[in-house]
Design an enzyme around this catalytic site. Structure first.
Site, PDB file in Angstrom:
ATOM      1  N   HIS A   4      -9.023 -41.644 -42.791  1.00 31.90           N
ATOM      2  CA  HIS A   4      -7.965 -42.635 -42.983  1.00 31.90           C
ATOM      3  C   HIS A   4      -6.610 -41.932 -42.988  1.00 31.90           C
ATOM      4  O   HIS A   4      -6.128 -41.509 -44.040  1.00 31.90           O
ATOM      5  CB  HIS A   4      -8.164 -43.375 -44.313  1.00 31.90           C
ATOM      6  CG  HIS A   4      -9.474 -44.090 -44.416  1.00 31.90           C
ATOM      7  ND1 HIS A   4     -10.677 -43.429 -44.593  1.00 31.90           N
ATOM      8  CD2 HIS A   4      -9.770 -45.419 -44.366  1.00 31.90           C
ATOM      9  CE1 HIS A   4     -11.654 -44.321 -44.651  1.00 31.90           C
ATOM     10  NE2 HIS A   4     -11.139 -45.522 -44.521  1.00 31.90           N
TER      11      HIS A   4
ATOM     12  N   HIS B  25      -9.709 -43.407 -50.207  1.00 31.49           N
ATOM     13  CA  HIS B  25      -9.907 -43.273 -48.758  1.00 31.49           C
ATOM     14  C   HIS B  25      -8.801 -42.412 -48.149  1.00 31.49           C
ATOM     15  O   HIS B  25      -9.010 -41.781 -47.114  1.00 31.49           O
ATOM     16  CB  HIS B  25      -9.939 -44.650 -48.086  1.00 31.49           C
ATOM     17  CG  HIS B  25      -8.738 -45.491 -48.373  1.00 31.49           C
ATOM     18  ND1 HIS B  25      -8.633 -46.265 -49.496  1.00 31.49           N
ATOM     19  CD2 HIS B  25      -7.580 -45.676 -47.691  1.00 31.49           C
ATOM     20  CE1 HIS B  25      -7.467 -46.886 -49.498  1.00 31.49           C
ATOM     21  NE2 HIS B  25      -6.804 -46.541 -48.403  1.00 31.49           N
TER      22      HIS B  25
ATOM     23  N   GLY C  71     -12.876 -43.676 -54.558  1.00 29.30           N
ATOM     24  CA  GLY C  71     -13.423 -44.163 -53.288  1.00 29.30           C
ATOM     25  C   GLY C  71     -13.780 -45.621 -53.474  1.00 29.30           C
ATOM     26  O   GLY C  71     -13.195 -46.495 -52.820  1.00 29.30           O
TER      27      GLY C  71
ATOM     28  N   LEU D 246     -12.954 -48.755 -54.626  1.00 28.15           N
ATOM     29  CA  LEU D 246     -11.590 -49.129 -54.993  1.00 28.15           C
ATOM     30  C   LEU D 246     -11.539 -49.765 -56.382  1.00 28.15           C
ATOM     31  O   LEU D 246     -12.435 -50.490 -56.791  1.00 28.15           O
ATOM     32  CB  LEU D 246     -11.007 -50.061 -53.939  1.00 28.15           C
ATOM     33  CG  LEU D 246     -10.780 -49.400 -52.575  1.00 28.15           C
ATOM     34  CD1 LEU D 246     -10.285 -50.409 -51.550  1.00 28.15           C
ATOM     35  CD2 LEU D 246      -9.805 -48.232 -52.690  1.00 28.15           C
TER      36      LEU D 246
ATOM     37  N   ASP E 145      -3.491 -51.666 -52.105  1.00 27.71           N
ATOM     38  CA  ASP E 145      -3.765 -53.100 -52.209  1.00 27.71           C
ATOM     39  C   ASP E 145      -5.223 -53.371 -52.555  1.00 27.71           C
ATOM     40  O   ASP E 145      -5.531 -54.288 -53.320  1.00 27.71           O
ATOM     41  CB  ASP E 145      -3.414 -53.789 -50.885  1.00 27.71           C
ATOM     42  CG  ASP E 145      -1.915 -53.792 -50.614  1.00 27.71           C
ATOM     43  OD1 ASP E 145      -1.168 -54.330 -51.442  1.00 27.71           O
ATOM     44  OD2 ASP E 145      -1.497 -53.251 -49.578  1.00 27.71           O
TER      45      ASP E 145
ATOM     46  N   ILE F 164      -1.404 -53.812 -45.828  1.00 27.03           N
ATOM     47  CA  ILE F 164      -2.459 -53.711 -44.813  1.00 27.03           C
ATOM     48  C   ILE F 164      -3.806 -53.389 -45.465  1.00 27.03           C
ATOM     49  O   ILE F 164      -3.897 -52.532 -46.346  1.00 27.03           O
ATOM     50  CB  ILE F 164      -2.121 -52.619 -43.770  1.00 27.03           C
ATOM     51  CG1 ILE F 164      -0.929 -53.039 -42.913  1.00 27.03           C
ATOM     52  CG2 ILE F 164      -3.324 -52.315 -42.868  1.00 27.03           C
ATOM     53  CD1 ILE F 164      -1.172 -54.248 -42.018  1.00 27.03           C
TER      54      ILE F 164
ATOM     55  N   HIS G 120      -5.417 -47.432 -40.413  1.00 29.14           N
ATOM     56  CA  HIS G 120      -6.109 -47.407 -41.702  1.00 29.14           C
ATOM     57  C   HIS G 120      -7.349 -46.516 -41.705  1.00 29.14           C
ATOM     58  O   HIS G 120      -7.439 -45.593 -42.510  1.00 29.14           O
ATOM     59  CB  HIS G 120      -6.498 -48.829 -42.117  1.00 29.14           C
ATOM     60  CG  HIS G 120      -6.895 -48.960 -43.556  1.00 29.14           C
ATOM     61  ND1 HIS G 120      -7.948 -48.275 -44.107  1.00 29.14           N
ATOM     62  CD2 HIS G 120      -6.367 -49.693 -44.567  1.00 29.14           C
ATOM     63  CE1 HIS G 120      -8.059 -48.589 -45.390  1.00 29.14           C
ATOM     64  NE2 HIS G 120      -7.102 -49.445 -45.692  1.00 29.14           N
TER      65      HIS G 120
ATOM     66  N   ARG H   1     -30.955 -51.320 -82.702  1.00 26.10           N
ATOM     67  CA  ARG H   1     -29.483 -51.412 -82.688  1.00 26.10           C
ATOM     68  C   ARG H   1     -28.938 -51.065 -84.073  1.00 26.10           C
ATOM     69  O   ARG H   1     -27.886 -50.439 -84.198  1.00 26.10           O
ATOM     70  CB  ARG H   1     -29.019 -52.797 -82.236  1.00 26.10           C
ATOM     71  CG  ARG H   1     -29.447 -53.934 -83.136  1.00 26.10           C
ATOM     72  CD  ARG H   1     -28.794 -55.254 -82.764  1.00 26.10           C
ATOM     73  NE  ARG H   1     -29.312 -56.346 -83.571  1.00 26.10           N
ATOM     74  CZ  ARG H   1     -28.671 -57.479 -83.787  1.00 26.10           C
ATOM     75  NH1 ARG H   1     -27.479 -57.673 -83.255  1.00 26.10           N
ATOM     76  NH2 ARG H   1     -29.210 -58.438 -84.517  1.00 26.10           N
TER      77      ARG H   1
ATOM     78  N   GLU I 229     -16.655 -55.460 -69.524  1.00 25.45           N
ATOM     79  CA  GLU I 229     -17.713 -54.444 -69.457  1.00 25.45           C
ATOM     80  C   GLU I 229     -17.417 -53.378 -68.409  1.00 25.45           C
ATOM     81  O   GLU I 229     -17.601 -52.175 -68.655  1.00 25.45           O
ATOM     82  CB  GLU I 229     -19.068 -55.095 -69.144  1.00 25.45           C
ATOM     83  CG  GLU I 229     -19.597 -56.026 -70.223  1.00 25.45           C
ATOM     84  CD  GLU I 229     -19.138 -57.468 -70.048  1.00 25.45           C
ATOM     85  OE1 GLU I 229     -19.619 -58.329 -70.813  1.00 25.45           O
ATOM     86  OE2 GLU I 229     -18.306 -57.726 -69.158  1.00 25.45           O
TER      87      GLU I 229
ATOM     88  N   PHE J 131     -25.850 -56.853 -69.320  1.00 25.52           N
ATOM     89  CA  PHE J 131     -24.535 -56.730 -68.694  1.00 25.52           C
ATOM     90  C   PHE J 131     -24.267 -55.326 -68.157  1.00 25.52           C
ATOM     91  O   PHE J 131     -23.124 -55.022 -67.787  1.00 25.52           O
ATOM     92  CB  PHE J 131     -23.455 -57.194 -69.666  1.00 25.52           C
ATOM     93  CG  PHE J 131     -23.656 -58.615 -70.108  1.00 25.52           C
ATOM     94  CD1 PHE J 131     -24.141 -59.573 -69.222  1.00 25.52           C
ATOM     95  CD2 PHE J 131     -23.407 -59.006 -71.412  1.00 25.52           C
ATOM     96  CE1 PHE J 131     -24.357 -60.874 -69.614  1.00 25.52           C
ATOM     97  CE2 PHE J 131     -23.621 -60.309 -71.821  1.00 25.52           C
ATOM     98  CZ  PHE J 131     -24.098 -61.248 -70.916  1.00 25.52           C
TER      99      PHE J 131
ATOM    100  N   ASP K 154     -31.315 -66.765 -76.658  1.00 27.93           N
ATOM    101  CA  ASP K 154     -30.236 -66.774 -75.657  1.00 27.93           C
ATOM    102  C   ASP K 154     -30.771 -66.983 -74.242  1.00 27.93           C
ATOM    103  O   ASP K 154     -30.015 -67.336 -73.333  1.00 27.93           O
ATOM    104  CB  ASP K 154     -29.423 -65.474 -75.710  1.00 27.93           C
ATOM    105  CG  ASP K 154     -28.267 -65.571 -76.694  1.00 27.93           C
ATOM    106  OD1 ASP K 154     -27.951 -66.692 -77.125  1.00 27.93           O
ATOM    107  OD2 ASP K 154     -27.683 -64.532 -77.025  1.00 27.93           O
TER     108      ASP K 154
ATOM    109  N   HIS L 295     -29.609 -63.771 -70.517  1.00 33.07           N
ATOM    110  CA  HIS L 295     -29.272 -62.630 -71.365  1.00 33.07           C
ATOM    111  C   HIS L 295     -30.443 -61.665 -71.554  1.00 33.07           C
ATOM    112  O   HIS L 295     -30.267 -60.615 -72.180  1.00 33.07           O
ATOM    113  CB  HIS L 295     -28.797 -63.118 -72.739  1.00 33.07           C
ATOM    114  CG  HIS L 295     -27.399 -63.650 -72.731  1.00 33.07           C
ATOM    115  ND1 HIS L 295     -26.973 -64.617 -71.849  1.00 33.07           N
ATOM    116  CD2 HIS L 295     -26.322 -63.336 -73.502  1.00 33.07           C
ATOM    117  CE1 HIS L 295     -25.690 -64.884 -72.080  1.00 33.07           C
ATOM    118  NE2 HIS L 295     -25.269 -64.117 -73.073  1.00 33.07           N
TER     119      HIS L 295
END
Length: 672
Positions: free
Chosen positions: A35, A75, A124, A126, A162, A194, A266, A361, A415, A441, A473, A477
């Site tokens: 790129h 990139h 890499g 994004l 972007d 772009i 690009h 937990r 998360e 999750f 749940d 979940h």
């Protein structure tokens, strides 16, 4: 854009920036892949940043108080590789530049942490870099509060494109950074309009300046090809008490007559003819990979500029007490405190004697009460599930804009952003981050969790509510395939402890890991303590071990993890009552068992007996232990999940879905 005017106005800057552009064009052309457009467009911004603002010493890439530079738009990797070479980083030779994207070169297609000094994080995918940067900035604030501004006083700079700002994770990251008022975080937005498909307007109309401002950022703008304007914006940004976005208006593929300002610059080489034409426009009269001596000397001087600041920092550091110096050095090296081992050992002994029945937990919280006392480097958090994940212990305090000494982060329902920020916290050095959410999750955190493994960053993920055992749940979940997904990922230790002792051992391994992240899969439902005979040795470190052996002739081996160890032990009782000698193997970490010597694995899983695995998750992956490792397909079985769960109390679910001691015993008898 009047290139002739830019050259005339600031010829020294022009030549330095053009060196970046030329190397980017040449390397991408030689590789026939890459790129070039982004480095060509952001060369002016990068030159001003490195020459006038970035605090670094090219001869000491790992100096603790260096500014962090993160190329989120990974990139455009030739931008950072060119900068590292030009400023004199020892590892980044011209030969490495010439071998861009080739086998064995440190100049990978996207910057990879650990491949070359000067690359702070793997980018890499994004959005990951800007999100990691939030963690870097949090770490700087935290350590400055602890050790003082004389030894911790730096900025985190990010170049983002972007695409980084379109990715959903960026929304989580900028919201967190704005809330935390991370004034040392400066994002340089390569606003070139772009993407690969073409103009940004094809897919997006977001007012990015307004979005950042709404999240609590200071927003500035500059002409990304005007050195003086770039310098002005950066100078103003450094005086902010909020994170800063600088909108740098640039032209992708700057100077290329055929491809500038288009997606053609690009993701593909410009071509020899276009490169020659572009270099002529630049006034760059040199061959491929050729940098004139005066330009290279000017860049090397920039790379050496920080040596003075580095020496001054050393003097300030040496003025600290010996104890504080040693502690800072230990923490930046990622070494666990000496007290950790004895503290875990004492805790295990206490648990073996008291034998509580608690959810793992809760076991984790009990361990953290001990760990957080002896490990000042831990910084915990949760994605809005603190009371469910049990990740906050007494005395931690809350890390926020008002208290940088706090050690607990309320990440909010973020998360993915949490996981990426934890990567940044760990990569910065000096801190050991852990964070919690529901096991299901991991789907939302997956992109950043994968990068933890890829980079070898020892982040700890506390994933509670790890099965249908969470109950009412329901299936949205209840994780079913998540253990298999995590176990399929290279370089991650997935721990599913069966009781408080195994949980303590898992935490010890997570906190002493150097190059491997850890996932702790923890229950909502209470589990008995099975390790009631205290052993100094960390049995979880072996991955699997014999929890209860057969009375009489061994005819069956039951393998189980987490909450299903209780079911396996009950099934053993049923089988032994019928004279069927049964061994139970607790299997808290597949990855660590895989690493054991073959002789040990044979001892735990000998040939002969039938084997049944019990886990409230899908079977995928279990066949390795069922009929690999000396097992036989016709003498093996699985009791677990084959579909999604349902909404009901946990005991009902286990009964209705057939994950019971009776079902395990019947499975064994059917195989004998």
């Amino acid at each position: 854009m009047d290139i002739a005017a830019l050259k005339t106005a600031n010829p020294d800057h022009w030549m330095k920036a053009t060196a970046i552009r030329a190397l980017a064009m040449d390397a991408v052309q030689a590789a026939n892949s890459g790129h070039p457009g982004m480095p060509m467009g952001m060369a002016d911004v990068a030159t001003v940043l490195f020459e006038r603002h970035l605090k670094f010493d090219a001869s000491a890439p790992n100096w603790a108080d260096r500014d962090r530079f993160i190329l989120s738009a990974g990139h455009g990797s030739m931008l950072i590789y060119a900068l590292l070479y030009l400023t004199g980083y020892k590892q980044m030779t011209l030969e490495q530049i010439k071998n861009f994207r080739q086998w064995g070169a440190i100049t990978a297609g996207h910057p990879e942490y650990g491949h070359v000094e000067g690359v702070e994080t793997t980018t890499g995918p994004l959005g990951q870099g800007i999100s990691n940067a939030v963690g870097f900035a949090m770490a700087e604030e935290k350590l400055r509060a602890e050790f003082g501004a004389k030894v911790v006083d730096h900025h985190t700079y990010v170049i983002a494109g972007d695409g980084c700002l379109m990715e959903g994770i960026s929304h989580e990251a900028i919201g967190l950074a704005g809330h935390q008022k991370l004034g040392r975080l400066i994002v340089l937005w390569d606003n070139n309009d772009i993407t690969i498909d073409g103009s940004v307007s094809l897919s997006d109309r977001t007012d990015q300046r307004a979005r950042f401002a709404a999240a609590g950022w200071k927003v500035l703008a500059c002409d990304g090809h005007d050195a003086a304007d770039i310098d002005r914006a950066l100078t103003e940004a450094k005086g902010s008490d909020q994170p800063v976005l600088i909108d740098c208006k640039t032209v992708i593929g700057f100077g290329s007559p055929a491809k500038a300002g288009t997606s053609g610059a690009h993701g593909s080489p410009l071509g020899d003819a276009e490169i020659a034409t572009t270099k002529a426009i630049y006034g760059w009269e040199y061959g491929p990979f050729e940098i004139p001596a005066d330009v290279l000397d000017a860049w090397r001087a920039i790379g050496a500029r920080g040596a003075t600041a580095h020496e001054e920092w050393k003097t300030r550091f040496e003025a600290l007490s010996g104890t504080k110096q040693a502690e800072f050095t230990r923490r930046m090296a990622g070494e666990a405190p000496k007290k950790l081992e004895s503290a875990i050992r004492a805790f295990k002994k206490q648990i073996a004697e008291s034998a509580p029945k608690v959810a793992t937990r809760k076991s984790s919280e009990m361990v953290l009460e001990v760990v957080n006392t002896v490990c000042p480097e831990t910084i915990g958090g949760s994605a809005d599930l603190t009371g469910s994940n049990n990740t906050k212990t007494a005395g931690l305090g809350v890390f926020n804009a008002e208290d940088r000494k706090g050690r607990y982060v309320y990440y909010g329902i973020r998360e993915h952003g949490m996981a990426a920020a934890m990567n940044g916290l760990a990569l910065h050095g000096g801190l050991k981050p852990y964070g919690g959410t529901f096991m299901c999750f991991t789907d939302y955190a997956r992109g950043a969790m994968r990068l933890s493994s890829l980079m070898g960053v020892p982040v700890t993920y506390v994933m509670t509510h790890d099965s249908i055992g969470l109950g009412e749940d329901g299936p949205t979940h209840q994780p079913v395939e998540h253990l298999a997904m995590l176990r399929a990922t290279p370089n991650v230790n997935v721990f599913r402890p069966c009781d408080t002792v195994e949980t303590a051992e898992a935490w010890e391994l997570a906190l002493t890991a150097k190059r491997t992240p850890s996932v702790l899969a923890l229950t909502r439902q209470g589990l008995p303590t099975y390790r009631t005979e205290h052993k100094v040795k960390n049995l979880t470190a072996q991955g699997a071990y014999v929890l209860a052996d057969a009375d009489g002739k061994r005819q069956a081996i039951l393998m189980a993890t987490g909450s299903e160890v209780e079911i396996a032990m009950e099934a053993r009782g049923l089988l032994q009552a019928e004279g069927i000698g049964t061994r139970v193997v607790s299997f808290p970490c597949w990855e660590l068992f895989e690493d054991q010597p073959e002789a040990y694995r044979r001892k735990v899983l000998p040939a002969g007996p039938v084997r049944v695995a019990v886990e409230a998750a899908i079977r995928f992956g279990w066949d390795r232990w069922l009929f690999g490792e000396r097992g036989r397909r016709e003498k093996s079985g699985f009791v677990g999940m084959h579909d999604f769960g349902a909404s009901a109390p946990a005991p009902t679910l286990y009964k209705e879905l057939g994950i019971t001691a009776e079902a395990v015993a019947e499975k064994v008898k059917s195989l004998l």
